[in-house]
Design a protein around this motif. Structure first.
Motif, PDB file in Angstrom:
ATOM      1  N   GLU A  44       0.839  -1.202   0.000  1.00  0.00           N
ATOM      2  CA  GLU A  44       0.000   0.000   0.000  1.00  0.00           C
ATOM      3  C   GLU A  44       0.876   1.256   0.000  1.00  0.00           C
ATOM      4  OE1 GLU A  44      -3.293   2.281   2.813  1.00  0.00           O
ATOM      5  OE2 GLU A  44      -1.877   0.870   3.696  1.00  0.00           O
ATOM      6  N   GLU A  45       1.856   1.307   0.881  1.00  0.00           N
ATOM      7  CA  GLU A  45       2.727   2.479   0.977  1.00  0.00           C
ATOM      8  C   GLU A  45       3.517   2.693  -0.316  1.00  0.00           C
ATOM      9  OE1 GLU A  45       5.079   1.869   4.486  1.00  0.00           O
ATOM     10  OE2 GLU A  45       3.347   2.063   5.808  1.00  0.00           O
ATOM     11  N   ALA A  46       4.021   1.617  -0.881  1.00  0.00           N
ATOM     12  CA  ALA A  46       4.782   1.726  -2.130  1.00  0.00           C
ATOM     13  C   ALA A  46       3.876   2.195  -3.270  1.00  0.00           C
ATOM     14  CB  ALA A  46       5.422   0.381  -2.473  1.00  0.00           C
ATOM     15  N   PHE A  47       2.663   1.668  -3.339  1.00  0.00           N
ATOM     16  CA  PHE A  47       1.700   2.049  -4.367  1.00  0.00           C
ATOM     17  C   PHE A  47       1.346   3.533  -4.238  1.00  0.00           C
ATOM     18  CE2 PHE A  47      -2.867   2.839  -5.072  1.00  0.00           C
ATOM     19  CZ  PHE A  47      -2.909   2.693  -6.456  1.00  0.00           C
ATOM     20  N   LEU A  48       1.019   3.976  -3.031  1.00  0.00           N
ATOM     21  CA  LEU A  48       0.644   5.378  -2.831  1.00  0.00           C
ATOM     22  C   LEU A  48       1.796   6.318  -3.174  1.00  0.00           C
ATOM     23  CD1 LEU A  48      -1.521   5.097   0.408  1.00  0.00           C
ATOM     24  CD2 LEU A  48      -2.320   5.486  -1.948  1.00  0.00           C
ATOM     25  N   THR A  49       3.012   5.918  -2.863  1.00  0.00           N
ATOM     26  CA  THR A  49       4.176   6.721  -3.237  1.00  0.00           C
ATOM     27  C   THR A  49       4.283   6.817  -4.750  1.00  0.00           C
ATOM     28  OG1 THR A  49       5.378   6.166  -1.222  1.00  0.00           O
ATOM     29  CG2 THR A  49       6.700   6.885  -3.109  1.00  0.00           C
ATOM     30  N   GLU A  50       4.124   5.701  -5.431  1.00  0.00           N
ATOM     31  CA  GLU A  50       4.184   5.687  -6.897  1.00  0.00           C
ATOM     32  C   GLU A  50       3.114   6.585  -7.501  1.00  0.00           C
ATOM     33  OE1 GLU A  50       6.264   4.215  -9.096  1.00  0.00           O
ATOM     34  OE2 GLU A  50       7.503   3.181  -7.631  1.00  0.00           O
ATOM     35  N   VAL A  51       1.906   6.538  -6.968  1.00  0.00           N
ATOM     36  CA  VAL A  51       0.821   7.370  -7.485  1.00  0.00           C
ATOM     37  C   VAL A  51       1.124   8.844  -7.227  1.00  0.00           C
ATOM     38  CG1 VAL A  51      -1.613   8.007  -7.212  1.00  0.00           C
ATOM     39  CG2 VAL A  51      -0.976   5.602  -7.358  1.00  0.00           C
ATOM     40  N   ARG A  52       1.562   9.166  -6.020  1.00  0.00           N
ATOM     41  CA  ARG A  52       1.861  10.566  -5.699  1.00  0.00           C
ATOM     42  C   ARG A  52       2.952  11.131  -6.596  1.00  0.00           C
ATOM     43  NH1 ARG A  52       1.812   8.568  -0.128  1.00  0.00           N
ATOM     44  NH2 ARG A  52      -0.290   8.875   0.663  1.00  0.00           N
ATOM     45  N   VAL A  53       3.961  10.329  -6.873  1.00  0.00           N
ATOM     46  CA  VAL A  53       5.036  10.767  -7.764  1.00  0.00           C
ATOM     47  C   VAL A  53       4.470  11.052  -9.156  1.00  0.00           C
ATOM     48  CG1 VAL A  53       7.112   9.973  -8.977  1.00  0.00           C
ATOM     49  CG2 VAL A  53       6.905   9.648  -6.508  1.00  0.00           C
ATOM     50  N   ARG A  54       3.613  10.180  -9.647  1.00  0.00           N
ATOM     51  CA  ARG A  54       3.020  10.383 -10.969  1.00  0.00           C
ATOM     52  C   ARG A  54       2.099  11.609 -10.990  1.00  0.00           C
ATOM     53  NH1 ARG A  54       4.553   5.329 -10.681  1.00  0.00           N
ATOM     54  NH2 ARG A  54       4.931   4.064 -12.527  1.00  0.00           N
TER      55      ARG A  54
END
Length: 77
Positions: A44-54
């Motif tokens: 979840e944390e890795a996914f949210l980081t990836e989305v925020r970066v995008r």
């Protein structure tokens, strides 16, 4: 080399961004994150980081395009 978590999070974020664009649901990533959080807080944390970066990159790119257009349209540009 990326870890399994990073690879999965990146691919899922990319798919989620496409779905958000296709459906107009700009907060879909929050729902996906909640589903992930129930099973794997790490993913979840890795996914949210990836989305925020995008999302941040998209906002910055939109700003840059607008700003360049403004500068070209100005008498001094």
């Amino acid at each position: 080399m990326a870890s399994t978590v990073e690879t999965l999070a990146s691919a899922l974020a990319e798919d989620c961004m496409k779905a958000m664009k296709a459906t107009g649901q700009e907060r879909l990533y929050v729902e996906v994150g909640a589903v992930l959080g129930a099973a794997s807080q790490t993913l979840e944390e890795a996914f949210l980081t990836e989305v925020r970066v995008r999302l941040a990159e998209r906002a910055a790119r939109d700003f840059l395009i607008r700003r360049v257009k403004e500068l070209r349209a100005s008498p001094e540009g």
